[in-house]
Each structure stands twice: as structure tokens, then as C-alpha cells.
Design a protein around this motif. Structure first.
Motif, PDB file in Angstrom:
ATOM      1  N   MET A  59       0.840  -1.203   0.000  1.00 29.72           N
ATOM      2  CA  MET A  59       0.000   0.000   0.000  1.00 29.72           C
ATOM      3  C   MET A  59       0.875   1.253   0.000  1.00 29.72           C
ATOM      4  O   MET A  59       1.753   1.405   0.840  1.00 29.72           O
ATOM      5  N   GLY A  60       0.613   2.153  -0.889  1.00 29.57           N
ATOM      6  CA  GLY A  60       1.404   3.374  -0.966  1.00 29.57           C
ATOM      7  C   GLY A  60       0.886   4.416   0.007  1.00 29.57           C
ATOM      8  O   GLY A  60       0.013   4.156   0.823  1.00 29.57           O
ATOM      9  N   GLU A  61       1.436   5.636  -0.093  1.00 32.29           N
ATOM     10  CA  GLU A  61       1.057   6.696   0.835  1.00 32.29           C
ATOM     11  C   GLU A  61       0.021   7.623   0.219  1.00 32.29           C
ATOM     12  O   GLU A  61      -0.382   8.596   0.825  1.00 32.29           O
ATOM     13  N   ARG A  62      -0.378   7.352  -1.027  1.00 33.87           N
ATOM     14  CA  ARG A  62      -1.281   8.280  -1.700  1.00 33.87           C
ATOM     15  C   ARG A  62      -2.671   8.203  -1.109  1.00 33.87           C
ATOM     16  O   ARG A  62      -3.245   7.132  -0.985  1.00 33.87           O
ATOM     17  N   ILE A  63      -3.182   9.354  -0.727  1.00 34.22           N
ATOM     18  CA  ILE A  63      -4.513   9.449  -0.145  1.00 34.22           C
ATOM     19  C   ILE A  63      -5.437  10.079  -1.179  1.00 34.22           C
ATOM     20  O   ILE A  63      -5.123  11.103  -1.770  1.00 34.22           O
ATOM     21  N   ARG A  64      -6.564   9.433  -1.386  1.00 38.44           N
ATOM     22  CA  ARG A  64      -7.550   9.990  -2.306  1.00 38.44           C
ATOM     23  C   ARG A  64      -8.627  10.715  -1.500  1.00 38.44           C
ATOM     24  O   ARG A  64      -9.180  10.163  -0.556  1.00 38.44           O
ATOM     25  N   ARG A  65      -8.897  11.957  -1.879  1.00 34.03           N
ATOM     26  CA  ARG A  65      -9.904  12.737  -1.168  1.00 34.03           C
ATOM     27  C   ARG A  65     -11.276  12.511  -1.797  1.00 34.03           C
ATOM     28  O   ARG A  65     -11.427  12.574  -3.011  1.00 34.03           O
ATOM     29  N   VAL A  66     -12.259  12.243  -0.957  1.00 32.01           N
ATOM     30  CA  VAL A  66     -13.636  12.055  -1.428  1.00 32.01           C
ATOM     31  C   VAL A  66     -14.485  13.153  -0.782  1.00 32.01           C
ATOM     32  O   VAL A  66     -14.692  13.154   0.437  1.00 32.01           O
ATOM     33  N   ARG A  67     -14.922  14.083  -1.621  1.00 27.81           N
ATOM     34  CA  ARG A  67     -15.664  15.241  -1.101  1.00 27.81           C
ATOM     35  C   ARG A  67     -17.161  14.945  -1.110  1.00 27.81           C
ATOM     36  O   ARG A  67     -17.757  14.759  -2.162  1.00 27.81           O
ATOM     37  N   ILE A  68     -17.716  14.901   0.070  1.00 28.11           N
ATOM     38  CA  ILE A  68     -19.107  14.463   0.258  1.00 28.11           C
ATOM     39  C   ILE A  68     -20.000  15.651   0.588  1.00 28.11           C
ATOM     40  O   ILE A  68     -19.642  16.489   1.418  1.00 28.11           O
ATOM     41  N   VAL A  69     -21.148  15.713  -0.069  1.00 23.79           N
ATOM     42  CA  VAL A  69     -22.207  16.622   0.370  1.00 23.79           C
ATOM     43  C   VAL A  69     -23.370  15.775   0.873  1.00 23.79           C
ATOM     44  O   VAL A  69     -23.809  14.853   0.189  1.00 23.79           O
ATOM     45  N   LEU A  70     -23.817  16.087   2.073  1.00 21.04           N
ATOM     46  CA  LEU A  70     -24.950  15.374   2.674  1.00 21.04           C
ATOM     47  C   LEU A  70     -26.172  16.276   2.632  1.00 21.04           C
ATOM     48  O   LEU A  70     -26.156  17.377   3.183  1.00 21.04           O
ATOM     49  N   VAL A  71     -27.219  15.811   1.970  1.00 20.11           N
ATOM     50  CA  VAL A  71     -28.478  16.563   1.941  1.00 20.11           C
ATOM     51  C   VAL A  71     -29.514  15.776   2.742  1.00 20.11           C
ATOM     52  O   VAL A  71     -29.840  14.631   2.387  1.00 20.11           O
ATOM     53  N   GLY A  72     -29.982  16.381   3.813  1.00 14.12           N
ATOM     54  CA  GLY A  72     -30.885  15.674   4.720  1.00 14.12           C
ATOM     55  C   GLY A  72     -30.089  15.203   5.926  1.00 14.12           C
ATOM     56  O   GLY A  72     -29.282  14.277   5.819  1.00 14.12           O
ATOM     57  N   VAL A  73     -30.286  15.860   7.065  1.00 14.89           N
ATOM     58  CA  VAL A  73     -29.491  15.509   8.252  1.00 14.89           C
ATOM     59  C   VAL A  73     -30.447  15.126   9.386  1.00 14.89           C
ATOM     60  O   VAL A  73     -30.368  15.650  10.490  1.00 14.89           O
ATOM     61  N   GLY A  74     -31.365  14.217   9.068  1.00 18.99           N
ATOM     62  CA  GLY A  74     -32.317  13.729  10.066  1.00 18.99           C
ATOM     63  C   GLY A  74     -31.787  12.485  10.738  1.00 18.99           C
ATOM     64  O   GLY A  74     -30.590  12.350  11.004  1.00 18.99           O
ATOM     65  N   ASN A  75     -32.684  11.549  10.965  1.00 16.83           N
ATOM     66  CA  ASN A  75     -32.388  10.319  11.665  1.00 16.83           C
ATOM     67  C   ASN A  75     -31.177   9.580  11.068  1.00 16.83           C
ATOM     68  O   ASN A  75     -30.260   9.167  11.780  1.00 16.83           O
ATOM     69  N   LEU A  76     -31.169   9.431   9.736  1.00 20.99           N
ATOM     70  CA  LEU A  76     -30.074   8.711   9.091  1.00 20.99           C
ATOM     71  C   LEU A  76     -28.867   9.620   8.845  1.00 20.99           C
ATOM     72  O   LEU A  76     -27.727   9.221   9.070  1.00 20.99           O
ATOM     73  N   GLY A  77     -29.121  10.830   8.378  1.00 19.34           N
ATOM     74  CA  GLY A  77     -28.036  11.748   8.058  1.00 19.34           C
ATOM     75  C   GLY A  77     -27.154  12.034   9.267  1.00 19.34           C
ATOM     76  O   GLY A  77     -25.916  12.005   9.185  1.00 19.34           O
ATOM     77  N   TYR A 119      -7.710   2.184   3.774  1.00 23.57           N
ATOM     78  CA  TYR A 119      -8.059   2.150   2.352  1.00 23.57           C
ATOM     79  C   TYR A 119      -7.503   3.332   1.557  1.00 23.57           C
ATOM     80  O   TYR A 119      -7.697   3.411   0.338  1.00 23.57           O
ATOM     81  N   GLY A 120      -6.871   4.275   2.249  1.00 22.72           N
ATOM     82  CA  GLY A 120      -6.323   5.418   1.528  1.00 22.72           C
ATOM     83  C   GLY A 120      -7.374   6.383   1.020  1.00 22.72           C
ATOM     84  O   GLY A 120      -7.139   7.121   0.064  1.00 22.72           O
ATOM     85  N   LEU A 121      -8.526   6.381   1.641  1.00 13.84           N
ATOM     86  CA  LEU A 121      -9.595   7.313   1.257  1.00 13.84           C
ATOM     87  C   LEU A 121      -9.822   8.308   2.389  1.00 13.84           C
ATOM     88  O   LEU A 121     -10.056   7.912   3.536  1.00 13.84           O
TER      89      LEU A 121
END
Lengths: 346, 346
Positions: free
Chosen positions: A1-19, A37-39
Motif C-alpha cells: 500500500m502506498g502513501e497516496r490518499i484519495r480525497r472524497v468530497r461528500i455533500v450530505l443533503v438531509g441531516v435527520g435520523n439517518l443523516g 483504504y487510503g480514502l
């Protein structure tokens, strides 16, 4: 496993019970997912019905959850909160994946979720959602839209909470003919039926359900079998490749169930549940949702109050059953993590 | 979906119980898989212990199966049979994927399977195998070899027959901490224990097992828990990320089981099974295989003679159980199809 980190930019719409729970999961699991996992899962934006919060280097998901737990809007997030909507976030910032977690709203044409998801896919943003509405009403359109724009669409949380019922069926059973599917995909009806089995009257059971917050203000979605039917339609489209609609499901809810029958079933060691069933018939499937007695020995007969499950009867993979016990909605919220990892990991 | 068909050239090494059935599955499912997924699965070569058959445009898999069902070698395949070995096929013809289905042979260092698999991976040929031997003895080496050569290695059939226990655990539970795994991954011991529960003595049960061809000539692999331990080691390595070895499994087979205890368990509604268990302990897991009474209500308590199953206890995905009932080894053979589709489909 290398040192490269992959950025995953998340937008969450709805921040109720599940959000909210998803934010807690991100806070708890983020470091481990990055090291293993490098994420780097970054919550760059969140939207609720009252506003948005946005930070290109990432909001603190624990702080978002804490705000919501106190009844506040994400708009009050210090230094990042502002007025706006989920659509604004998708249009104005760089996003890799949308997590759409607003409440199911079949009556209103699955809006606003459907519009938000369309916007994301058209912008080549991957979409993850446990929201049945858009998938039930627009499965084919959304799958096609995703393909056209090279985006991924995942919705494992739409069926049977945290159980990977869709992954199991759609991926692990590829190549098989599935003769029959049986599913108990709804918790609320099982909860009520178990109260009846325990000796309560209908009135008492509904009262208890309201007190404990299990029943929605309008309980029709669960009790009349709409929720189970919606899930069956998703299984039909996604697993069986059968373009079912909600209208064609022969649907009978649990309101007509006689408590005495449920009690007698329990005495025989059987379980009463709202069963969703797809049965091969001609070129397609017959879809039914109805309360049934599940006999002892059936793979779904052991489901408790917190249990959901599915059975796939196949030609070459035998009969495969899967069940989940979830004590709270955390597993349902965690399906968004499962879906994100499915998109970004090999 | 476009008209482009992708050809997948398969070499099958080992045409016994599973290999033969895999050929039948290819014959039966090939046309549907081509029309539905755009993959033409071509059996370009087959090898058994007496020779090989080879045809660049594809052997007829039904014919290969028929030869073997008559006790003949693939070497007698008209116009395509010849002397040679699986290794010859890998070295001399164009192959996309090796299906390695020779019998498990832990005592002989998992040979000849291990050598065949190494050869394939080194030649950038994907490998699919239900053979536990090489995976138990050389998991890390083979995973590394596959990565170095850009080849895929799949072995879903090594654990619990046709149940996708490994896919479920390794892929759908990513991100979770798995506190405990319980598995009943072996059919032979369940068969014998059920005979004991039904009133037979040990001697009678073993005799029946031999008569019906359920027991191997040397039944130690099953009865002494080696098979279950091997499967547990694969779960540990692949799902739990814990580099277990066969030696560290605390292993107790079923030979010491008192038939009276099994009968009493059945009277109480409980099931006696050889249970494989991984329990989180410190930084790793404690691995045990031993006969246990599975109490009524436990997700594995309904397994019949033909049933296998696994339960994953997780932090964020709840408790997830999966079971399979397989009437014959077809589902186990079909895992090779599942694995191939997993490699070649998105």
C-alpha cells in the motif's frame, strides 16, 4: 500500500435520523478508513431544510451531528453555516459524491430528493441514497442518467436497512434465474404484529407504537404496506431486472389482521409478518405484499422485533437467505458508507 | 447496451465433482450470459489427471461434462483431446482466466493446485478457484502475486459452498469492525451429527455416510475439523484482515461427540453443529472450531442437512447472518461463474 490518499468530497443533503447517524459514523470511522483504504472522506457540505454549511477542507461531522441532536440547523455551524439549499451546494462547490438522506416522500413525487439526485448525476457527481422515493419512482431514468454522465448511483439502504440485500441479489446472484424472492423488509409492521402476538389489542398496539416513536404521524406508509411494496419494486427492478411499478404490487397491509390469529400463530411457534414476495410468472414476476404466517423452520421465522430479511430461491446458487438485526438505525445509515466504499474501492 | 461481445477464454483444471458441474452450468447459462452481459464464456481448454483437451474456438462444455460423467478423460475429446497437463495449457495457449478445481490437498502442500495458480498469475491470467488448499497455505503470497501481475484472484467457493460468505464479509462489511464471526461451513459433519441426533450410533452413522458417498475415503479432513478450520483461516485472512494460519486454530472435531448429547439437544429444539468461530481478542482474533449446541433462536439454528451459514457481528452494520441450502454441489460449482462475472463485469 502506498502513501497516496484519495480525497472524497461528500455533500450530505438531509441531516435527520439517518443523516445525523451517518455524520457520527464518518467521525468515528474516518481515520481508520483513511489508514486502511487510503480514502479521506471529507464532509464538505451539509444541507437541512433550514440552511446549509460548507467548508472546502471539510466540516467536522461530529459537530454537524451535535448541532442536529440539539435541534439546530446546520446553518448555525460556526464560520460555515449560511442560507441555501442542497442544490446550491451541488451547483457551487466541488463535490465527488452526494449523500441524499431526506425523508421518503412518495406522495410528493419523491421531491425534493429526485430533483437533487438528477442535478448531481447531470453534474457527474456520484449519488448514494437510502431514500426509496426516487428509486421507486424513477429507477430507469436515474440509472440511464448515471450511465450517460459516467456517475455511479448506489442505494443499498433502500431495502431492509443495513442488510446488503441488493448487493447480494444483484451482484452475487448474477447468472442465476431467481424463481422467487421472499422478504420481510419493514420493521414497523413487525413491531406492531409482535405487540398483537403478545396480547395487546390493535388500539393498545398503535398507542404503544406512537408513545415509543416507532409509528410515524401518518402510519399509513408502513401499516398499509406501501413501504414494503416500494422495497419490493426496487428488488424487482434492480435484482430481478423486471421493470415493476408500485401500482402493480398486490398490496394488503396489516390493519385487517386479527390479533387472535397472530396470537395463535405464536402459540404454534410461527411468526406473523408482512411478507413481500416476487414470484416468477410467465416472462415476469407477480408481486405481492401481505401479512402471512411464517412457519417454524422457514429462514425468516426467527426474525425478532429488530430483524429484517430476504430469501432468494435460485436455480444455480441454491436457496440463499440473509437477515439483519439492527438495534437502532445506525446500520441503515452505515449503508451510505458501504455505498461510498463500493464506488471508490476496487 | 451495445452489440460488443467480450470473449472470456477459460481453462478449467480439474474436472471432478465441481469442474464437471461447472461445465454443465457453462452449457446451460452461456447464451443468457452472452445476451444479458455481453460476455462470451469460452471453455478453450480443460485438464484432468489423465490429459487435456484444447480448442481455441471453444470446447463444448456439455460434451466435456458428458465424457467425465462416463468416467473418461478429457483426453478422449474428439479432435481436441491430447496428452498434457494444466500447466501446458497455461503456457501454450491464450487464456483469460484459470478455473482451478482440483481436489483439496492440504497434506501435499496444496499441490498441484498451488503451482498451477502461481503459473497463471505470473502470466497475468486471472484465477478463480473453489480450492481451499492454495488459499489457506499461501493467501498472502498469492494476493501479492496477483497484484504484481495485474491479475485478479477470486475464491468465493472456498467457504460455505455457494453462499457468498466472503463477498458479503470482505466487501459489504468494509468499514466495520467485526467483533465475532460464527460459521457452520461444513456439510459432512452436519450430516453425521443429524444421523446421531436421529438415533444412530457412531458406527451406523459412519457406515451410512460411506454408503451414500458423503464421507471421503479418509474422512479425517471433515470429521477432525480440518475443513472447517481451513475455511475459518480464509475468513480470517480475507474478511478480518487477520493473518491467521491453520496451526493456530484451536480445533476439536466431532469424533468425541456423545450421540446421547446430540439426541438430547434435538429434544430441546437445539442443533448440534461443528461451529467455526473468530472472536476479537487484543489486536487479533481467537480462532476455534468445535462441536457446539446451537440454541433455538440462533440464526444458524435452522440449518438442515444441506445448510451452511455464517453470522457476522459488527459495530456499524448490526448482526448480519447468511445461510444457504444446497441440494447438490451445483451452487458450489456455480461460485466459479460468480467469480468470473465479478472479475469481468463492473
Amino acid at each position: 500500500m502506498g502513501e497516496r490518499i484519495r480525497r472524497v468530497r461528500i455533500v450530505l443533503v438531509g441531516v435527520g435520523n439517518l443523516g445525523r447517524r451517518f455524520c457520527r459514523i464518518l467521525a468515528r470511522k474516518g481515520p481508520e478508513i483513511e489508514s486502511r483504504y487510503g480514502l479521506r472522506l471529507m464532509l464538505v457540505g451539509a444541507a437541512d431544510s433550514r440552511g446549509i454549511a460548507y467548508a472546502p477542507e471539510g466540516l467536522d461531522p461530529a459537530r454537524v451531528a451535535a448541532l442536529k441532536e440539539k435541534g439546530k440547523s446546520v446553518r448555525t455551524y460556526p464560520g460555515a453555516g449560511q442560507e441555501g439549499t442542497g442544490l446550491d451546494l451541488l451547483r457551487e462547490i466541488e463535490v465527488d459524491v452526494l449523500c441524499e438522506a431526506t425523508p421518503v416522500n412518495l406522495k410528493a413525487g419523491a421531491e425534493p430528493a429526485l430533483t437533487t439526485i438528477r442535478e448531481a448525476l447531470a453534474r457527474e457527481i456520484h449519488v448514494v441514497t437510502p431514500n426509496k422515493g426516487p428509486i421507486v419512482l424513477a429507477y430507469r431514468e436515474l440509472v440511464k442518467l448515471a450511465q450517460e454522465h459516467g456517475a455511479e448511483l448506489r442505494f443499498d439502504g433502500t431495502v431492509a436497512g443495513g442488510l446488503p440485500a441488493l448487493y447480494l441479489g444483484a451482484r452475487d446472484l448474477r447468472g442465476a434465474t431467481i424463481h422467487r424472492v421472499e422478504a420481510v423488509p419493514n420493521l414497523v409492521t413487525g413491531y406492531i404484529l409482535d405487540l398483537l402476538a403478545g396480547g395487546l389489542s390493535w388500539e393498545e398496539a398503535l398507542g404503544r407504537g406512537r408513545e415509543e416513536g416507532v409509528l410515524e404521524a401518518d402510519p399509513s406508509f408502513d401499516l398499509d404496506g406501501w413501504d414494503a411494496a416500494a422495497k419490493l419494486v426496487i428488488i424487482a427492478n434492480h435484482v430481478l431486472g423486471y421493470p415493476a411499478t408500485l401500482e402493480e404490487v398486490e398490496r394488503e397491509g396489516i390493519r385487517g389482521v386479527d390479533p387472535a390469529a397472530v396470537r395463535r400463530a405464536r402459540e404454534r411457534g410461527a411468526l406473523f409478518r408482512l411478507l413481500a414476495r416476487a414470484e416468477q410468472e410467465g416472462d415476469g414476476y407477480r408481486l405481492t405484499v401481505r401479512p402471512e404466517e411464517i412457519p417454524p423452520g422457514h429462514p425468516l421465522s426467527l426474525l425478532g422485533k429488530k430483524g429484517m430479511g430476504v430469501v432468494y430461491h435460485t436455480d444455480i446458487y441454491g436457496t440463499i437467505s440473509a437477515t439483519i438485526r439492527e438495534e437502532d438505525p445506525t446500520p441503515s445509515a452505515a449503508t451510505m458508507l458501504r455505498d461510498i466504499l463500493d464506488i471508490f474501492l476496487p
